[in-house]
Scaffold this motif. Structure first.
Motif, PDB file in Angstrom:
ATOM      1  N   GLN A  20       0.839  -1.204   0.000  1.00 14.89           N
ATOM      2  CA  GLN A  20       0.000   0.000   0.000  1.00 14.89           C
ATOM      3  C   GLN A  20       0.872   1.250   0.000  1.00 14.89           C
ATOM      4  N   ASP A  21       1.984   1.211   0.718  1.00 15.91           N
ATOM      5  CA  ASP A  21       2.910   2.350   0.714  1.00 15.91           C
ATOM      6  C   ASP A  21       3.463   2.600  -0.684  1.00 15.91           C
ATOM      7  N   ALA A  22       3.777   1.533  -1.401  1.00 14.02           N
ATOM      8  CA  ALA A  22       4.296   1.677  -2.762  1.00 14.02           C
ATOM      9  C   ALA A  22       3.260   2.328  -3.665  1.00 14.02           C
ATOM     10  N   LEU A  23       2.007   1.907  -3.530  1.00 14.17           N
ATOM     11  CA  LEU A  23       0.939   2.508  -4.327  1.00 14.17           C
ATOM     12  C   LEU A  23       0.769   3.981  -3.974  1.00 14.17           C
ATOM     13  N   ASN A  24       0.785   4.290  -2.693  1.00 15.19           N
ATOM     14  CA  ASN A  24       0.646   5.694  -2.260  1.00 15.19           C
ATOM     15  C   ASN A  24       1.799   6.543  -2.779  1.00 15.19           C
ATOM     16  N   LYS A  25       3.005   5.988  -2.769  1.00 14.20           N
ATOM     17  CA  LYS A  25       4.173   6.715  -3.261  1.00 14.20           C
ATOM     18  C   LYS A  25       4.035   7.003  -4.755  1.00 14.20           C
ATOM     19  N   LEU A  26       3.616   5.989  -5.524  1.00 18.66           N
ATOM     20  CA  LEU A  26       3.434   6.172  -6.966  1.00 18.66           C
ATOM     21  C   LEU A  26       2.333   7.193  -7.261  1.00 18.66           C
ATOM     22  N   GLU A  27       1.261   7.127  -6.493  1.00 16.40           N
ATOM     23  CA  GLU A  27       0.158   8.081  -6.688  1.00 16.40           C
ATOM     24  C   GLU A  27       0.625   9.510  -6.416  1.00 16.40           C
ATOM     25  N   LYS A  28       1.401   9.669  -5.366  1.00 15.05           N
ATOM     26  CA  LYS A  28       1.924  10.990  -5.022  1.00 15.05           C
ATOM     27  C   LYS A  28       2.871  11.493  -6.114  1.00 15.05           C
ATOM     28  N   GLU A  29       3.777  10.624  -6.574  1.00 19.03           N
ATOM     29  CA  GLU A  29       4.698  10.997  -7.657  1.00 19.03           C
ATOM     30  C   GLU A  29       3.921  11.393  -8.910  1.00 19.03           C
ATOM     31  N   TYR A  30       2.918  10.594  -9.238  1.00 16.43           N
ATOM     32  CA  TYR A  30       2.122  10.840 -10.438  1.00 16.43           C
ATOM     33  C   TYR A  30       1.383  12.180 -10.344  1.00 16.43           C
ATOM     34  N   ASN A  31       0.751  12.422  -9.216  1.00 14.40           N
ATOM     35  CA  ASN A  31      -0.040  13.652  -9.050  1.00 14.40           C
ATOM     36  C   ASN A  31       0.827  14.900  -8.902  1.00 14.40           C
ATOM     37  N   ASN A  32       2.047  14.727  -8.406  1.00 13.09           N
ATOM     38  CA  ASN A  32       2.929  15.880  -8.185  1.00 13.09           C
ATOM     39  C   ASN A  32       3.999  16.031  -9.258  1.00 13.09           C
ATOM     40  N   ALA A  33       3.826  15.366 -10.366  1.00 14.77           N
ATOM     41  CA  ALA A  33       4.816  15.453 -11.433  1.00 14.77           C
ATOM     42  C   ALA A  33       4.971  16.912 -11.860  1.00 14.77           C
ATOM     43  N   SER A  34       6.221  17.365 -11.885  1.00 16.18           N
ATOM     44  CA  SER A  34       6.470  18.773 -12.206  1.00 16.18           C
ATOM     45  C   SER A  34       6.139  19.081 -13.662  1.00 16.18           C
ATOM     46  N   ASP A  35       6.527  18.192 -14.559  1.00 18.95           N
ATOM     47  CA  ASP A  35       6.203  18.341 -15.976  1.00 18.95           C
ATOM     48  C   ASP A  35       5.000  17.433 -16.217  1.00 18.95           C
ATOM     49  N   LYS A  36       3.846  18.022 -16.318  1.00 19.06           N
ATOM     50  CA  LYS A  36       2.613  17.230 -16.366  1.00 19.06           C
ATOM     51  C   LYS A  36       2.513  16.283 -17.554  1.00 19.06           C
ATOM     52  N   THR A  37       3.373  16.400 -18.524  1.00 19.25           N
ATOM     53  CA  THR A  37       3.303  15.468 -19.643  1.00 19.25           C
ATOM     54  C   THR A  37       4.364  14.386 -19.526  1.00 19.25           C
ATOM     55  N   THR A  38       5.606  14.730 -19.742  1.00 14.50           N
ATOM     56  CA  THR A  38       6.666  13.725 -19.820  1.00 14.50           C
ATOM     57  C   THR A  38       6.829  12.943 -18.524  1.00 14.50           C
ATOM     58  N   GLU A  39       6.888  13.629 -17.410  1.00 12.23           N
ATOM     59  CA  GLU A  39       7.098  12.933 -16.139  1.00 12.23           C
ATOM     60  C   GLU A  39       5.920  12.014 -15.814  1.00 12.23           C
TER      61      GLU A  39
END
Length: 143
Positions: A20-39
């Motif tokens: 669950q921590d891994a999923l939460n980490k990925l979700e956070k990375e995905y939602n906070n991506a600085s470059d909303k396209t490439t990242e």
């Protein structure tokens, strides 16, 4: 009886928490991506796969659809190829063979628009993986 419960609690439960921590980490990375396209396009395959295996399939398919829509607008087909490969494998795990084949074909189309060996290799991996699950071993080996 209590020993069994204690063993389960001490040894098995931490694995669920880590997943669950891994999923939460990925979700956070995905939602906070600085470059909303490439990242986001880089994170999306891992995130969608994690969602799928955490039984959040509708959200997984939505993440894939949203990112495929973005990726297909780019001149390089790298991201679209990888996303279609992930989508194809997810569909196959859901026993949606027609959709899986369609995603593989779309991935093949976009693989022609990239020089990325990573993307092309991943698509061929997905193709072999799906063929194996469809009991087409000879074709899978050829892939």
């Amino acid at each position: 009886m209590y020993r069994l419960l204690l063993i389960f609690t001490l040894f098995i439960c931490p694995f669920f928490v880590q997943a669950q921590d891994a999923l939460n980490k990925l979700e956070k990375e995905y939602n906070n991506a600085s470059d909303k396209t490439t990242e986001q396009l880089n994170i999306a395959p891992k995130y969608a796969t994690a969602l799928f295996f955490h039984n959040l399939k509708p959200k997984s398919y939505q993440v894939l659809a949203n990112n495929i829509s973005k990726a297909t607008k780019l001149t390089d087909g790298k991201y679209a190829t990888i996303l279609y490969a992930v989508q194809a494998m997810n569909y196959r795990l859901d026993n949606k063979e027609a959709e899986s084949s369609k995603s593989l074909e779309m991935g093949k189309t976009y693989s022609l628009k990239t020089n990325s060996n990573e993307a092309k290799g991943y698509l061929e991996y997905a193709r072999g993986w799906i063929l194996t699950r469809n009991n087409k071993i000879t074709e899978a080996v050829a892939a």
